[in-house]
Enzyme design. Sequence first.
Site, PDB file in Angstrom:
ATOM      1  CB  CYS A   1      14.704  32.972 142.326  1.00 26.21           C
ATOM      2  SG  CYS A   1      13.793  31.641 142.893  1.00 26.21           S
TER       3      CYS A   1
ATOM      4  NE  ARG B   1      16.471  37.876 149.646  1.00 24.90           N
ATOM      5  CZ  ARG B   1      16.339  38.929 148.915  1.00 24.90           C
ATOM      6  NH1 ARG B   1      15.868  40.142 149.880  1.00 24.90           N
ATOM      7  NH2 ARG B   1      16.452  39.038 147.833  1.00 24.90           N
TER       8      ARG B   1
ATOM      9  CG  ASP C   1      18.984  37.471 154.075  1.00 33.21           C
ATOM     10  OD1 ASP C   1      18.608  36.712 155.094  1.00 33.21           O
ATOM     11  OD2 ASP C   1      19.613  37.268 153.245  1.00 33.21           O
TER      12      ASP C   1
ATOM     13  NE  ARG D   1      18.820  34.142 153.219  1.00 31.71           N
ATOM     14  CZ  ARG D   1      19.473  34.349 152.007  1.00 31.71           C
ATOM     15  NH1 ARG D   1      19.558  33.279 151.282  1.00 31.71           N
ATOM     16  NH2 ARG D   1      20.051  35.405 151.154  1.00 31.71           N
TER      17      ARG D   1
END
Length: 430
Positions: free
Chosen positions: A268, A301, A339, A341
Amino acid sequence: MHGISTLGKRRSSIDESTIPEPDLAKPECYTLTTHDQQFGSDPIPMKWGEEDPEVRGPIVATTRHQSQRNAIGAHSGSYCIYKALAVAAGVLDPYYKPRFENTTPVAKIGPFPQWWAHHKIVAMDPFGHVTQEAFSAYLRKGFDIRPTIAVTKAMKLGRLHADGNVLTKDGQVNVTKAAIEPVWYLPAVAERFSVSEAKLRETLFVETNMMYPELITRPDIKVFLPPIGGSTVYIFGDPEKIPDESVPLTARVHDECNGSDVFGSDICTCRPYLIHAIEECVRTAVEGGTGIIVYYRKEGRALGEVTKYLVYNMRKRQEGGDRADEYFNCTQHVAGITDTRFQALMPDPLHWLGVTRIHRFISMSDMKYEAITKSGISIDERVPIPPGLVPKDAGVEIAAKVFAGYDGGSAYTVPTKEDLSKVKGRAFIS
């Protein structure tokens, strides 16, 4: 902090009589649940959003005075479990009262209008770093009030042109740091997510395996200290310049990635993007502006590192290998969602710092950009990670994100579906 006592025009009438010290004898029984108006439970009134901190009231979530607690949960987030281990092992007195002299902030932050503007800040306590001054009357009474924010200074390695102030000649950067524990005002958190407070409380209660009965039984207690990681703010340059929209401000909001940030994994772009952002923040500060990095503990995440590594396995082992066209699908298959987050809570530390304008936002994320701008902060320019800093194996991530709507500006071409299917990462090394 100077001026905190003049925040409001009204002062609360606080009974100056002291509260009794807790009975240090081990209780013979524990109250598992409490209810609104129950005998013996008299929490400090909490009026979230009040300008005067004494009218607003402090956050009391310690174990010394159970009847006066006005918050659900415990201080230190997930680390409260380690405190429990220390108490169980007999190496920590559960009634130890910390000494906070000489722990006050090293930099002046606030007060700013955002602190009491309607629901601008709902996931942290804006007065959390000035508890000793803002809530002095409560402290004199004997309440055990703990800071939820700590502000200090440190030196950080750098490699830019030295100015002798922000960046020293031996390559170190002067930085102001603030550690923030999450403090959720439940009615406004619910509002951010367009759900009822009752629904939010019920879901938190059920999904934590019913760890916090008071989420259901005490609707009168509106504050929750969730057992999650907090965030750290790094400020480059003079913190008092941050609210001045004429002073250039560079900022990045970064979500934790232990594998890349700490151990340098190349699957990443997290580490190189973070380093690039730090350098850009320092560059802005050296030129007379300020820089902000907000580092959030939202590993994988916010799905966790175990889930993230399971996703890595699926990505590498699926038919055709690690492919950009399946990048988000693999997370969906493992976690049921791509996700968690939920960037709606992310701008709160920026409002705490008094940010109203970001000149250079070091991020390609459309979710972060929209969350910040919708909260009332303007962004002049979005800065993508330079293509030369993207690790080879992270090409899958970048292609998938740009295709999904991340803004790479002129540095990145939005791939077609056909192009996306051709972007692949390396296979597992056996």
